[in-house]
Design a protein around this motif. Structure first.
Motif, PDB file in Angstrom:
ATOM      1  N   HIS A  45      50.893  44.182 -46.992  1.00 22.41           N
ATOM      2  CA  HIS A  45      50.190  45.151 -46.154  1.00 22.41           C
ATOM      3  C   HIS A  45      51.233  45.684 -45.180  1.00 22.41           C
ATOM      4  CE1 HIS A  45      46.519  43.244 -47.658  1.00 22.41           C
ATOM      5  NE2 HIS A  45      47.145  42.107 -47.440  1.00 22.41           N
ATOM      6  N   ALA A  46      51.467  46.982 -45.185  1.00 22.06           N
ATOM      7  CA  ALA A  46      52.533  47.544 -44.365  1.00 22.06           C
ATOM      8  C   ALA A  46      51.973  48.412 -43.246  1.00 22.06           C
ATOM      9  CB  ALA A  46      53.478  48.367 -45.233  1.00 22.06           C
ATOM     10  N   VAL A  47      52.556  48.245 -42.066  1.00 25.46           N
ATOM     11  CA  VAL A  47      52.278  49.116 -40.928  1.00 25.46           C
ATOM     12  C   VAL A  47      53.629  49.577 -40.386  1.00 25.46           C
ATOM     13  CG1 VAL A  47      50.057  48.033 -40.345  1.00 25.46           C
ATOM     14  CG2 VAL A  47      52.153  47.181 -39.293  1.00 25.46           C
ATOM     15  N   THR A  48      53.610  50.690 -39.657  1.00 29.75           N
ATOM     16  CA  THR A  48      54.882  51.293 -39.248  1.00 29.75           C
ATOM     17  C   THR A  48      55.252  51.097 -37.786  1.00 29.75           C
ATOM     18  OG1 THR A  48      53.769  53.390 -38.825  1.00 29.75           O
ATOM     19  CG2 THR A  48      54.714  53.079 -41.022  1.00 29.75           C
ATOM     20  N   ASP A  49      54.361  50.517 -36.979  1.00 25.05           N
ATOM     21  CA  ASP A  49      54.697  50.357 -35.562  1.00 25.05           C
ATOM     22  C   ASP A  49      53.977  49.157 -34.959  1.00 25.05           C
ATOM     23  OD1 ASP A  49      52.032  51.191 -34.650  1.00 25.05           O
ATOM     24  OD2 ASP A  49      52.651  53.215 -35.153  1.00 25.05           O
ATOM     25  N   GLY A  50      54.360  48.832 -33.729  1.00 29.28           N
ATOM     26  CA  GLY A  50      53.814  47.668 -33.049  1.00 29.28           C
ATOM     27  C   GLY A  50      52.323  47.756 -32.775  1.00 29.28           C
ATOM     28  N   GLU A  51      51.851  48.944 -32.397  1.00 28.22           N
ATOM     29  CA  GLU A  51      50.427  49.109 -32.110  1.00 28.22           C
ATOM     30  C   GLU A  51      49.587  48.812 -33.352  1.00 28.22           C
ATOM     31  OE1 GLU A  51      52.738  51.435 -31.333  1.00 28.22           O
ATOM     32  OE2 GLU A  51      52.652  51.539 -29.147  1.00 28.22           O
ATOM     33  N   ALA A  52      49.990  49.374 -34.491  1.00 31.06           N
ATOM     34  CA  ALA A  52      49.258  49.146 -35.741  1.00 31.06           C
ATOM     35  C   ALA A  52      49.336  47.670 -36.142  1.00 31.06           C
ATOM     36  CB  ALA A  52      49.803  50.041 -36.852  1.00 31.06           C
ATOM     37  N   ALA A  53      50.478  47.037 -35.898  1.00 31.85           N
ATOM     38  CA  ALA A  53      50.624  45.617 -36.227  1.00 31.85           C
ATOM     39  C   ALA A  53      49.614  44.774 -35.456  1.00 31.85           C
ATOM     40  CB  ALA A  53      52.042  45.156 -35.914  1.00 31.85           C
ATOM     41  N   LEU A  54      49.483  45.051 -34.164  1.00 29.91           N
ATOM     42  CA  LEU A  54      48.530  44.278 -33.358  1.00 29.91           C
ATOM     43  C   LEU A  54      47.091  44.591 -33.735  1.00 29.91           C
ATOM     44  CD1 LEU A  54      50.383  44.313 -29.940  1.00 29.91           C
ATOM     45  CD2 LEU A  54      50.154  42.410 -31.562  1.00 29.91           C
ATOM     46  N   GLU A  55      46.809  45.834 -34.085  1.00 26.20           N
ATOM     47  CA  GLU A  55      45.471  46.186 -34.573  1.00 26.20           C
ATOM     48  C   GLU A  55      45.177  45.403 -35.853  1.00 26.20           C
ATOM     49  OE1 GLU A  55      43.030  48.626 -33.203  1.00 26.20           O
ATOM     50  OE2 GLU A  55      44.297  47.939 -31.547  1.00 26.20           O
ATOM     51  N   PHE A  56      46.174  45.301 -36.729  1.00 24.76           N
ATOM     52  CA  PHE A  56      46.011  44.584 -37.997  1.00 24.76           C
ATOM     53  C   PHE A  56      45.736  43.104 -37.749  1.00 24.76           C
ATOM     54  CE2 PHE A  56      47.048  42.436 -41.869  1.00 24.76           C
ATOM     55  CZ  PHE A  56      46.771  43.331 -42.892  1.00 24.76           C
ATOM     56  N   VAL A  57      46.570  42.449 -36.960  1.00 25.96           N
ATOM     57  CA  VAL A  57      46.406  41.001 -36.770  1.00 25.96           C
ATOM     58  C   VAL A  57      45.136  40.661 -36.000  1.00 25.96           C
ATOM     59  CG1 VAL A  57      48.851  40.453 -37.004  1.00 25.96           C
ATOM     60  CG2 VAL A  57      47.907  40.848 -34.733  1.00 25.96           C
ATOM     61  N   GLU A  62      40.782  50.574 -37.758  1.00 26.88           N
ATOM     62  CA  GLU A  62      40.853  50.781 -39.212  1.00 26.88           C
ATOM     63  C   GLU A  62      41.212  49.513 -39.969  1.00 26.88           C
ATOM     64  OE1 GLU A  62      44.586  52.770 -40.873  1.00 26.88           O
ATOM     65  OE2 GLU A  62      44.637  53.419 -38.772  1.00 26.88           O
ATOM     66  N   TYR A  63      41.635  48.473 -39.257  1.00 28.54           N
ATOM     67  CA  TYR A  63      42.015  47.208 -39.890  1.00 28.54           C
ATOM     68  C   TYR A  63      40.943  46.123 -39.716  1.00 28.54           C
ATOM     69  CZ  TYR A  63      46.472  49.619 -39.846  1.00 28.54           C
ATOM     70  OH  TYR A  63      47.470  50.554 -40.019  1.00 28.54           O
ATOM     71  N   ALA A  64      39.728  46.526 -39.386  1.00 27.71           N
ATOM     72  CA  ALA A  64      38.645  45.562 -39.152  1.00 27.71           C
ATOM     73  C   ALA A  64      38.411  44.658 -40.358  1.00 27.71           C
ATOM     74  CB  ALA A  64      37.360  46.288 -38.771  1.00 27.71           C
ATOM     75  N   ASP A  65      38.615  45.175 -41.549  1.00 30.14           N
ATOM     76  CA  ASP A  65      38.398  44.387 -42.770  1.00 30.14           C
ATOM     77  C   ASP A  65      39.693  43.829 -43.354  1.00 30.14           C
ATOM     78  OD1 ASP A  65      35.637  44.858 -42.696  1.00 30.14           O
ATOM     79  OD2 ASP A  65      35.873  46.772 -43.748  1.00 30.14           O
TER      80      ASP A  65
END
Length: 155
Positions: A45-57, A62-65
């Protein structure tokens, strides 16, 4: 971790979810292609920045699931929220601390920079530059993962 149904093609029987935090689309593609051929059954699963990474973890927005990552590969040079901030947040929260973090360094200097901020990752692996080096990189990640699995099994 999701359990794989079988061990085919020499793959190990569990699927691991790998979160790749990498701003370069070309490098992301190389990581994904090389992990596809790995012995480990994995989902990158790839993200491009720190904000998206924290949303993912944190499984927000958009990463709720999104699955909770079993392994995190962190490029230190991120746009926006820095890799140091991401690593600090991962280290501060016990639920997030469970996922091992491999910092992708460009050199020994990169490892020193991360450590100079009093932040510790689980491992530091030099980021591949040439296409051939990606195979060796994937093998290093596999060895790291097998070492973790053996340690957990021993406990």
């Amino acid at each position: 971790m999701a359990t794989g149904d079988d061990e085919s093609d020499g793959e190990i029987g569990e699927t691991i979810d790998i979160l790749l935090i990498e701003p370069n689309p070309g490098d992301t593609r190389l990581f994904e292609e090389n992990f596809k051929d790995a012995k480990l059954m994995n989902a990158v699963h790839a993200v491009t920045d720190g904000e998206a990474a924290l949303e993912f973890v944190h499984q927000r927005g958009e990463y709720a699931d999104a699955p909770r990552p079993d392994l995190i590969l962190l490029e230190p040079q991120l746009p926006g929220q820095s890799a140091m901030e991401v690593l600090a947040e991962l280290n501060d929260e016990s639920a997030l601390r469970e996922a091992p973090v491999i910092v992708l360094t460009s050199s020994e200097t990169g490892e020193s920079i991360v450590k100079s901020h009093d932040l510790e990752a689980d491992a530091y692996i030099q980021k591949p530059v040439e296409t051939d080096e990606f195979i060796e990189f994937v093998q290093e990640v596999e060895e790291f993962w097998f070492a973790i699995v053996k340690t957990e099994a021993a406990n």
